[in-house]
Design a protein around this motif. Structure first.
Motif, PDB file in Angstrom:
ATOM      1  N   VAL A  99      38.146  35.317  43.055  1.00 20.46           N
ATOM      2  CA  VAL A  99      39.180  36.349  43.058  1.00 20.46           C
ATOM      3  C   VAL A  99      40.502  35.641  43.326  1.00 20.46           C
ATOM      4  O   VAL A  99      40.637  34.940  44.326  1.00 20.46           O
ATOM      5  CB  VAL A  99      38.915  37.412  44.140  1.00 20.46           C
ATOM      6  CG1 VAL A  99      40.014  38.463  44.124  1.00 20.46           C
ATOM      7  CG2 VAL A  99      37.566  38.060  43.916  1.00 20.46           C
ATOM      8  N   SER A 102      46.727  36.393  42.429  1.00 20.64           N
ATOM      9  CA  SER A 102      47.457  37.232  41.470  1.00 20.64           C
ATOM     10  C   SER A 102      46.502  38.185  40.747  1.00 20.64           C
ATOM     11  O   SER A 102      46.911  38.893  39.854  1.00 20.64           O
ATOM     12  CB  SER A 102      48.127  36.340  40.451  1.00 20.64           C
ATOM     13  OG  SER A 102      47.134  35.610  39.746  1.00 20.64           O
ATOM     14  N   TYR A 103      45.232  38.131  41.101  1.00 20.76           N
ATOM     15  CA  TYR A 103      44.123  38.871  40.479  1.00 20.76           C
ATOM     16  C   TYR A 103      43.744  38.295  39.122  1.00 20.76           C
ATOM     17  O   TYR A 103      42.594  38.337  38.738  1.00 20.76           O
ATOM     18  CB  TYR A 103      44.418  40.372  40.334  1.00 20.76           C
ATOM     19  CG  TYR A 103      45.006  40.976  41.595  1.00 20.76           C
ATOM     20  CD1 TYR A 103      44.548  40.570  42.848  1.00 20.76           C
ATOM     21  CD2 TYR A 103      46.000  41.923  41.542  1.00 20.76           C
ATOM     22  CE1 TYR A 103      45.079  41.083  44.004  1.00 20.76           C
ATOM     23  CE2 TYR A 103      46.545  42.453  42.703  1.00 20.76           C
ATOM     24  CZ  TYR A 103      46.085  42.026  43.936  1.00 20.76           C
ATOM     25  OH  TYR A 103      46.629  42.534  45.070  1.00 20.76           O
ATOM     26  N   LEU A 105      43.874  39.314  36.128  1.00 24.02           N
ATOM     27  CA  LEU A 105      43.154  40.194  35.218  1.00 24.02           C
ATOM     28  C   LEU A 105      43.620  39.896  33.791  1.00 24.02           C
ATOM     29  O   LEU A 105      44.746  39.462  33.596  1.00 24.02           O
ATOM     30  CB  LEU A 105      43.434  41.658  35.555  1.00 24.02           C
ATOM     31  CG  LEU A 105      43.049  42.083  36.966  1.00 24.02           C
ATOM     32  CD1 LEU A 105      43.395  43.541  37.190  1.00 24.02           C
ATOM     33  CD2 LEU A 105      41.578  41.844  37.226  1.00 24.02           C
ATOM     34  N   ARG A 158      44.147  47.093  40.979  1.00 25.06           N
ATOM     35  CA  ARG A 158      43.980  45.783  40.331  1.00 25.06           C
ATOM     36  C   ARG A 158      43.120  44.882  41.194  1.00 25.06           C
ATOM     37  O   ARG A 158      42.266  44.155  40.704  1.00 25.06           O
ATOM     38  CB  ARG A 158      45.341  45.109  40.146  1.00 25.06           C
ATOM     39  CG  ARG A 158      46.082  45.658  38.961  1.00 25.06           C
ATOM     40  CD  ARG A 158      47.411  44.968  38.820  1.00 25.06           C
ATOM     41  NE  ARG A 158      48.373  45.922  38.309  1.00 25.06           N
ATOM     42  CZ  ARG A 158      49.622  45.636  38.014  1.00 25.06           C
ATOM     43  NH1 ARG A 158      50.079  44.426  38.199  1.00 25.06           N
ATOM     44  NH2 ARG A 158      50.417  46.553  37.541  1.00 25.06           N
ATOM     45  N   GLN A 159      43.387  44.925  42.501  1.00 23.34           N
ATOM     46  CA  GLN A 159      42.625  44.109  43.431  1.00 23.34           C
ATOM     47  C   GLN A 159      41.142  44.446  43.320  1.00 23.34           C
ATOM     48  O   GLN A 159      40.293  43.567  43.294  1.00 23.34           O
ATOM     49  CB  GLN A 159      43.153  44.361  44.841  1.00 23.34           C
ATOM     50  CG  GLN A 159      43.036  43.176  45.778  1.00 23.34           C
ATOM     51  CD  GLN A 159      41.652  43.033  46.308  1.00 23.34           C
ATOM     52  OE1 GLN A 159      40.938  44.027  46.420  1.00 23.34           O
ATOM     53  NE2 GLN A 159      41.257  41.814  46.604  1.00 23.34           N
ATOM     54  N   ALA A 162      39.663  43.012  40.201  1.00 24.35           N
ATOM     55  CA  ALA A 162      39.428  41.578  40.372  1.00 24.35           C
ATOM     56  C   ALA A 162      38.158  41.338  41.184  1.00 24.35           C
ATOM     57  O   ALA A 162      37.348  40.468  40.847  1.00 24.35           O
ATOM     58  CB  ALA A 162      40.624  40.921  41.059  1.00 24.35           C
ATOM     59  N   PRO A 179      43.171  36.986  48.531  1.00 21.01           N
ATOM     60  CA  PRO A 179      43.059  38.144  47.628  1.00 21.01           C
ATOM     61  C   PRO A 179      43.835  39.359  48.115  1.00 21.01           C
ATOM     62  O   PRO A 179      44.096  40.260  47.325  1.00 21.01           O
ATOM     63  CB  PRO A 179      41.556  38.435  47.600  1.00 21.01           C
ATOM     64  CG  PRO A 179      41.057  37.916  48.896  1.00 21.01           C
ATOM     65  CD  PRO A 179      41.903  36.726  49.229  1.00 21.01           C
TER      66      PRO A 179
END
Lengths: 416, 312
Positions: A99, A102-103, A105, A158-159, A162, A179
């Motif tokens: 993880v 900045s994530y 994604l 978003r977290q 992730a 994270p």
């Protein structure tokens, strides 16, 4: 992996076989520009353990994690995951999940596609992917967001995505690089607990990097404190707090930071003199073979009490110059006439602040102390008062190296 | 609006000249600093465009400039039934599609190579982009000499290698291909530069996340990098398309449309109609048809490059 998922909540995370989950052996890292990020790191993380790497920025904690992930190639030493030497393997072949801060994604993929990606890469069938993604989405409360793109999600969501992308397959280890640092304070506390509960449930070896000592203390089964690429101490949080290996660890762990000042150890270590007050040390607290001379003394803000009792029997007369209320407790700031410890031996950022001499007392030698006292003490700024502490909670460090001479005794459970 | 209302209510009795002037300045004052730019635009761009549209509707040959007759769609009708027009369309599309797509692929490949960083890459990068800074006319001239069937250095090489003399510009099967190769030589560096900049803009952590998720380099390229650089790629492709459509300089310096008609592109034909036959109305109509072709093509290609993602 599957064996661990059967571990019930509340049972110890560390398996009895004590198989090494992750092993760093003499890992060195020197970057192309000559900066040394890691100096001969030796660390054994047990299977299923939640380990936190903590330290100030530039201490090498992120580098250690990136080397473990295979994103960075160590200049020396070996890394093993579950007994397999992975030193020369790329991240694709290490079977770990990460993880990112900045994530990271995939912005062009929906939440569903993000979660499904690691499984798709592994060639799983459509039905299997759907089941796994649905399971993770359920676990993390993402079910309603599956068709959205990351750009349309909040920071907390978003977290979670992730996290989900890491959880969706059963990796050998979870790696987490700060994270929670992009979340607001309330959400951070919430996610802290959630990550811990997830770990308890899944039992997968986890390495978590943070610069926040509170996160390290609250989350880690064990915490590795790093400084300048060197491992300072690798221990359970409570031991880091009570028995720091050196003054750096003592000053890094704990908030507010431990009070440190220069002091003088008497002959036979029968007493230690702080700011002109001789504090007698009971026989149990004497240090064998320690020669008399200058030492550094450390007293945690929490070790002070506003009243004398069985535990707190040494007094110090103070004049508070600032009192901050935390509600149940007060942070009482005062100066004591003793020299400050060298900045180089403490966690730099915090000491740099306490080393700034104020115009009023620039001429005299003085060090700032903080006591965390019960709000009932009703102390007032400018009014002389007495605080009490115990020699049990007193720490002594070697003046030259900062090495711990005397750590505080394990927490006493005395009836008050 | 509110200004004018307040002015009226305030000064309904004795609205002085000054009030009127203030109102005018507030309303239209911003136009003053814009005027030079607008004037330039009207004179240099809008007027000629409208004028060319107008003359495309006239039968007008400059060999007899006083005789200008309105022909309506005459020129367009003539063009659409003209085999040389359709030949030019086909030749141009062959040139544009092959040249631009190869430039795109090569540019991306070289950019991926340079993205890895290796010793001496900065120097090599500077060398690589040199063709781009040479004027196309000069490139045409140079290739004319280098590929000259009598004394060109390339002829020397092909003879030495046992292929004999190859007339790259005179052979109908080779002429267009040779022009394409010259265009690729000159403009791949442009694609390379934009691709490299685009690659450097791809967030590193996304690539790292893909690696940790188990993706191999080729998958990372197709699953992530190509999607993440699609906007700069689309801009580069659009610029190159427009540029390739109007290819003229190198044709002028080398094949001059020949042999026969295999390198007669749209811009060559427009030049031919306007400045050789002096049929200026016909050339204007030709230009307008070409503009439509370019706009439609570029729009379709951009839609293909950008929308494919939105629908996924």
């Amino acid at each position: 992996m599957t064996a661990h998922s059967s571990i019930k909540e509340g049972t110890p995370r560390v398996s009895k076989t004590k198989a090494a989950g992750i092993e760093f052996s003499a890992v060195n890292m020197t970057f192309a520009d000559g900066t040394t990020a890691l100096k001969s790191l030796d660390l054994v993380i047990e299977e299923g353990e939640f380990v936190v790497f903590v330290g100030p920025s530039g201490c090498g904690k992120s580098t250690a994690l990136r080397i473990l992930a295979g994103l960075e190639q160590a200049t020396g030493g070996t890394i093993a995951i579950k007994g397999r030497d992975v030193t020369d393997l790329g991240p694709q072949h290490r079977d770990i999940a990460m993880v990112f801060q900045s994530y990271a994604l995939y912005p062009h993929k929906t939440v569903y596609e993000n979660l499904a990606y690691p499984l798709k890469i592994r060639g799983l069938g459509k039905a299997a992917i759907e089941t796994a993604v649905a399971g993770v989405a359920d676990l993390l409360g993402l079910a309603a967001l599956l068709q959205r793109k990351p750009g349309a999600l909040s920071g907390g969501q978003r977290q979670r995505v992730a996290m989900g992308r890491a959880l969706v397959r059963n990796p050998k280890a979870f790696l987490m690089d700060e994270p929670l640092s992009n979340l607001d304070a309330a959400l951070r506390v919430e996610m802290r607990g959630e990550i811990r509960r997830l770990h308890r449930r899944l039992g997968v070896t986890t390495v978590y990097v943070t610069h926040d000592q509170v996160e390290a203390m609250t989350m880690g089964d064990r915490v590795a404190v790093l400084r300048g690429g060197e491992l300072q101490q690798f221990d359970a949080p409570q031991r880091l707090y009570e028995q720091p290996a050196n003054m750096f660890v003592a000053s890094f762990i704990g908030s507010p930071a431990i009070n440190l000042a220069m002091a003088e150890l008497g002959a036979g270590s029968a007493a230690v003199t702080l700011a002109g007050n001789a504090i007698p040390l009971p026989p149990s607290r004497r240090v064998e073979g320690q020669s008399a001379g200058p030492v550094m003394i450390g007293i945690r803000p929490e070790a002070f009490s506003y009243r004398r009792d069985l535990e707190h029997d040494v007094s110090l007369t103070i004049t508070p110059d600032l009192i901050e209320s935390l509600g149940a407790e007060l942070l009482v700031h005062f100066a004591i006439p003793a020299a400050s410890v060298p900045v180089a031996l403490t966690s730099s950022a915090k000491s740099a602040v306490s080393q700034i001499s104020l115009p009023g007392n620039a001429r005299e030698v003085s060090t700032r102390f903080v006591a965390k006292l019960d709000a009932r003490c009703a102390y007032a700024v400018g009014q002389e008062a007495t605080v009490w502490f115990s020699t049990d909670h007193l720490m002594l460090f070697e003046a030259a190296t900062g090495r711990t001479i005397l750590a505080s005794a394990p927490m006493l459970k005395l009836p008050v | 609006m509110s200004d004018s209302i307040s002015t009226i209510t305030r000064g309904s009795h004795h609205r002085s000249r000054r009030d009127g002037w203030t109102w005018f300045a507030r309303r239209y004052g911003a136009l003053l600093p814009m005027a030079p730019g607008m004037l330039f635009l009207v004179l240099m761009s809008i007027y000629p465009t409208v004028y060319s549209l107008v003359i495309s509707l006239f039968r007008w040959n400059l060999s007899d400039p006083t005789r200008m007759r309105f022909g309506g769609w005459h020129n367009y009708g003539l063009l659409l039934t003209d085999a040389t027009f359709w030949n030019a369309v086909i030749v141009t599309f062959k040139f544009v599609t092959i040249a631009v797509s190869l430039e795109l692929v090569l540019g991306l490949a070289i950019a991926l190579l340079f993205f890895q960083r290796f010793p001496g890459d900065r120097f090599l990068r500077a060398i690589l982009i040199l063709p781009m800074v040479v004027a196309p006319v000069v490139v045409g001239l140079l290739s004319r000499y280098m590929l000259n069937v009598q004394f060109g250095i390339v002829t020397f090489v092909t003879e030495a290698l046992g292929f004999g003399r190859v007339d790259f510009f005179g052979e109908p099967d080779l002429a267009l291909g040779t022009l394409i190769v010259i265009d690729i030589w000159q403009w791949t560096p442009f694609m390379f530069l934009i691709m490299l900049a685009a690659l450097q803009g791809v967030p590193e952590d996304i690539i790292e996340a893909a690696k940790v998720d188990g993706a191999r380099p080729v998958r990372i390229l197709f699953d992530h990098i190509l999607h993440l650089i699609r906007y700069p790629v689309a801009v580069a492709v659009a610029l190159r398309l427009i540029d390739a459509f109007r290819v003229y300089d190198i044709i002028f310096m080398t094949t001059r449309g020949g042999p026969i008609d295999v390198t007669q592109t749209l811009s060559w034909q427009i030049y031919d109609a306007g400045f050789k036959s002096l049929d200026i109305g016909y050339a204007a109509a030709y230009s307008w048809l070409m503009l439509i072709i370019v706009v439609v093509t570029v729009t379709l290609v951009l839609r293909l490059l950008l929308n494919e993602q939105a629908s996924r």
